[in-house]
Motif scaffolding. Sequence first.
Motif, PDB file in Angstrom:
ATOM      1  N   VAL A 156       5.081 -11.221   6.525  1.00 25.44           N
ATOM      2  CA  VAL A 156       4.704  -9.898   6.286  1.00 25.44           C
ATOM      3  C   VAL A 156       4.193  -9.823   4.954  1.00 25.44           C
ATOM      4  O   VAL A 156       4.713 -10.334   4.067  1.00 25.44           O
ATOM      5  CB  VAL A 156       5.843  -8.998   6.357  1.00 25.44           C
ATOM      6  CG1 VAL A 156       5.549  -7.909   6.613  1.00 25.44           C
ATOM      7  CG2 VAL A 156       6.996  -9.049   6.541  1.00 25.44           C
ATOM      8  N   THR A 157       3.091  -9.715   4.661  1.00 21.01           N
ATOM      9  CA  THR A 157       2.555  -9.524   3.325  1.00 21.01           C
ATOM     10  C   THR A 157       3.234  -8.315   2.714  1.00 21.01           C
ATOM     11  O   THR A 157       3.216  -7.250   3.288  1.00 21.01           O
ATOM     12  CB  THR A 157       1.052  -9.306   3.430  1.00 21.01           C
ATOM     13  OG1 THR A 157       0.505 -10.390   4.135  1.00 21.01           O
ATOM     14  CG2 THR A 157       0.429  -9.252   2.095  1.00 21.01           C
ATOM     15  N   GLY A 158       3.847  -8.491   1.473  1.00 20.00           N
ATOM     16  CA  GLY A 158       4.454  -7.382   0.756  1.00 20.00           C
ATOM     17  C   GLY A 158       3.721  -7.141  -0.532  1.00 20.00           C
ATOM     18  O   GLY A 158       3.440  -8.090  -1.270  1.00 20.00           O
ATOM     19  N   LYS A 159       3.397  -5.916  -0.828  1.00 22.53           N
ATOM     20  CA  LYS A 159       2.673  -5.591  -2.059  1.00 22.53           C
ATOM     21  C   LYS A 159       3.156  -4.264  -2.623  1.00 22.53           C
ATOM     22  O   LYS A 159       3.581  -3.385  -1.874  1.00 22.53           O
ATOM     23  CB  LYS A 159       1.165  -5.492  -1.802  1.00 22.53           C
ATOM     24  CG  LYS A 159       0.478  -6.841  -1.561  1.00 22.53           C
ATOM     25  CD  LYS A 159      -1.015  -6.687  -1.547  1.00 22.53           C
ATOM     26  CE  LYS A 159      -1.704  -8.041  -1.401  1.00 22.53           C
ATOM     27  NZ  LYS A 159      -1.534  -8.903  -2.565  1.00 22.53           N
ATOM     28  N   THR A 160       3.073  -4.150  -3.954  1.00 18.75           N
ATOM     29  CA  THR A 160       3.269  -2.826  -4.535  1.00 18.75           C
ATOM     30  C   THR A 160       2.100  -1.959  -4.083  1.00 18.75           C
ATOM     31  O   THR A 160       1.021  -2.474  -3.752  1.00 18.75           O
ATOM     32  CB  THR A 160       3.289  -2.867  -6.066  1.00 18.75           C
ATOM     33  OG1 THR A 160       2.006  -3.289  -6.538  1.00 18.75           O
ATOM     34  CG2 THR A 160       4.373  -3.801  -6.584  1.00 18.75           C
ATOM     35  N   ILE A 161       2.296  -0.657  -4.084  1.00 21.89           N
ATOM     36  CA  ILE A 161       1.230   0.235  -3.617  1.00 21.89           C
ATOM     37  C   ILE A 161       0.013   0.134  -4.538  1.00 21.89           C
ATOM     38  O   ILE A 161      -1.133   0.158  -4.077  1.00 21.89           O
ATOM     39  CB  ILE A 161       1.738   1.685  -3.518  1.00 21.89           C
ATOM     40  CG1 ILE A 161       2.956   1.747  -2.588  1.00 21.89           C
ATOM     41  CG2 ILE A 161       0.640   2.608  -2.993  1.00 21.89           C
ATOM     42  CD1 ILE A 161       3.682   3.067  -2.592  1.00 21.89           C
ATOM     43  N   HIS A 162       0.261  -0.013  -5.850  1.00 21.91           N
ATOM     44  CA  HIS A 162      -0.863  -0.169  -6.773  1.00 21.91           C
ATOM     45  C   HIS A 162      -1.704  -1.393  -6.406  1.00 21.91           C
ATOM     46  O   HIS A 162      -2.932  -1.350  -6.437  1.00 21.91           O
ATOM     47  CB  HIS A 162      -0.363  -0.307  -8.210  1.00 21.91           C
ATOM     48  CG  HIS A 162       0.037   0.990  -8.830  1.00 21.91           C
ATOM     49  ND1 HIS A 162       1.353   1.383  -8.932  1.00 21.91           N
ATOM     50  CD2 HIS A 162      -0.700   2.000  -9.369  1.00 21.91           C
ATOM     51  CE1 HIS A 162       1.405   2.572  -9.514  1.00 21.91           C
ATOM     52  NE2 HIS A 162       0.178   2.970  -9.790  1.00 21.91           N
ATOM     53  N   ALA A 163      -1.034  -2.498  -6.042  1.00 19.29           N
ATOM     54  CA  ALA A 163      -1.751  -3.733  -5.722  1.00 19.29           C
ATOM     55  C   ALA A 163      -2.456  -3.659  -4.375  1.00 19.29           C
ATOM     56  O   ALA A 163      -3.329  -4.473  -4.084  1.00 19.29           O
ATOM     57  CB  ALA A 163      -0.785  -4.917  -5.740  1.00 19.29           C
ATOM     58  N   SER A 164      -2.074  -2.687  -3.542  1.00 21.51           N
ATOM     59  CA  SER A 164      -2.652  -2.577  -2.202  1.00 21.51           C
ATOM     60  C   SER A 164      -3.963  -1.800  -2.185  1.00 21.51           C
ATOM     61  O   SER A 164      -4.621  -1.712  -1.154  1.00 21.51           O
ATOM     62  CB  SER A 164      -1.665  -1.893  -1.252  1.00 21.51           C
ATOM     63  OG  SER A 164      -1.617  -0.490  -1.493  1.00 21.51           O
ATOM     64  N   LYS A 165      -4.333  -1.224  -3.331  1.00 22.16           N
ATOM     65  CA  LYS A 165      -5.557  -0.411  -3.401  1.00 22.16           C
ATOM     66  C   LYS A 165      -6.740  -1.196  -2.875  1.00 22.16           C
ATOM     67  O   LYS A 165      -7.004  -2.308  -3.303  1.00 22.16           O
ATOM     68  CB  LYS A 165      -5.788   0.013  -4.848  1.00 22.16           C
ATOM     69  CG  LYS A 165      -6.948   0.951  -5.052  1.00 22.16           C
ATOM     70  CD  LYS A 165      -6.555   2.363  -4.723  1.00 22.16           C
ATOM     71  CE  LYS A 165      -7.703   3.316  -4.870  1.00 22.16           C
ATOM     72  NZ  LYS A 165      -8.531   3.107  -6.034  1.00 22.16           N
TER      73      LYS A 165
END
Length: 714
Positions: free
Chosen positions: A585-594
């Motif tokens: 599952v790719t996990g990212k902070t919301i900022h990094a998901s932009k």
Amino acid sequence: MLLDNLNEKQKEAVLEENKRVLVLAGAGSGKTKTLIQKLLYQISERETKPSSILAITFTKNATNEMVDRLIIAGDEENGDYEEYINNKKYSREEKELKRRTKVQSKPWISNLTVKTFHSLCYQLLKSSGGASFDNQFRLLIDDQVDETRVEEHKSIAPEKSGDIKHKILLELCKDMNYLLKLKRYILDFYVDKSYIDKNISSRTFPNQVSYTTLQGEKVKSKSERDIADWLFRHNLKYRYEPNVNFKDFDFRPDFYIPQADLYLEHISDKSYKTSNKEEQFLLAGRQCAKTYESMSQDSTLFNLALERIVMGRISDKLSLIAALKYEEEFKSYGDKIAEFLKMVSRVQSMIKADGISLDDLVSKSSTHQHERVRVFYELTVPILKGYNSYCINKSYLDFDDLIIQTIELLGKHPDIRNAYHDRFKFILVDEFQDVNSLQVKLLELLLTPDTQLFCVGDDWQSIYGFRGSEVDYIVNFEKHFPGSKIITLDVNYRSTQTIVGASTEVIRKNKFQINKDIRAHKATPSKIQMYRAKDMETDGVEYMVDKVRLLQQDGISAEDILVLYRRSRMFKPYNDALRVAGLKVTGKTIHASKGLEAKVVFIIGLTDGSGGFPDVWLDDVIFRVVKDVKLDMLMEEERRLFYVALTRAKDELYLITQLGSESRFINEIPKDFYTLNKTEFKNIINPIPICTTCGTEIKPFYKYCPTCGCSTSV
């Protein structure tokens, strides 16, 4: 032909000839596609020279994506490049080489200027910066290289910006007053604060708070700490609370100063009665002096009192300067120094983004009502002054300096500014909602009345306030760029109508925004799945792991599932559980998901309060000295961040919150858009026994039903 795949609004934007244009685009509405089509249209239909076009992005990845799309648009090899660049078996380096080769073979692309703000300024200063700075400068980077901001810069400084700040700190600590002030600050607001916070959070807060002295031991009151620090500064050895027995019993005086053969007791309203101890001193013929809490309220009078009490009893001359070394004083607090310098770096970035001078910073902070804030800036400003002098001497520039020096160069040298005016006739800016005041100043210097400025962005996705971005520039675009034309892209091609509708309802709670009517191209009748966990790290984790397993069994690949969170620490229990379950599952902070999207998105950590989401970033008063942002504006940025998270989902969206501490953003989604699990609880109330024949209540001692006479054992 070129405009065939555009909707009416996108086509309008591409054809618009107004000199100041903002394409206001909702999430998933094709804003980058529109910008690229504008660029292609200018070259192919308007016969614009590629060398007169400047396209600005915010990240290296966005630059690469734009170049890739341009290559694909002109690819004569039947899609070979697109297949290559999307193939995961090739490394980033291999793809970069392929990209460069393609660009060099196509002059209409190689003659374009497609750069990040920082890369543009780097190139400009290297070619023209000798007029105001050493154009053989070297670029300062942090330990954690942000690859989205760094391109192929060869002139990298041999030092890191953090290392330089630490070096300046060491120099400053040669001054004894600075060293002791720094140590006092670290002890008060990092060491002792951590001790207090830890005990509060664990609900084991002791009856007596402890304070750390400059010598490193714990004492029971602030006044005792001040006494210990005074002795330490005067190079006087002392023992804190030594165990003594002069005649009748054991007891612990507050201090013993061997050089004066003097005991010192500090008396406060929390002190035990001292009459018995005083008798022991008299019987033993030992000296004991007293200080009182009332004296400690005025530090000057308190210091004078200590000098009067102690100095007359010292046979050796007092040494006012102790032979201390920084390494010795901070050997146990290296992590705390690192935290302090991180704060210093953040303040430095903020003042650069807002153009605040160090002198202004001194005047703003020196009158602050809180000692912690005043002392922080008393320690910080000398570091920043020393840092600036050091970097100028070494010809170093950091990322903020790149833009600052470019602005200074263009502002002070009309000949250089005019040369760029003659060169760039079209300036296109992607993700305009993320600009800060320095970047806008740079744009203004590059523009003439005849230059077309074509910006695309979405005020609903402005999430980089902590980096200095100002949403006002896009919300009030017409004020900053008079005579402008605004075109709104209102069709979301990414998400379902449910996701679009829910996210739109949430973001409309913001007062400082441009109202837009966004509709989804896909009308899939689905609902958001919301799970209220009794405990986030137990059934909340189990819920997500079970869902991921089922999704993958149904044919959804791991790459099509994205887990988003406000802070990185939120993901650990979920990531651990997925690993144990053998699920990827790719996990990212919301900022990094932009800029990313996925078929299925999970948003975790949706709780209210500290450590949850919303999580206001400018919560320390120290930062408010630089930028006094109101709480409601900070909360609006958090809501925009939630909007970005929601709109990463293409088909399915799962929200995980916790019963009793649901994020306030959860409550802003209308109930029509989601389904909610029913929280199950055990029945802790025993059922009332009744007669199976007539329904009469049966008491525990009944053998027969009092109504019908049936046996209760049946």
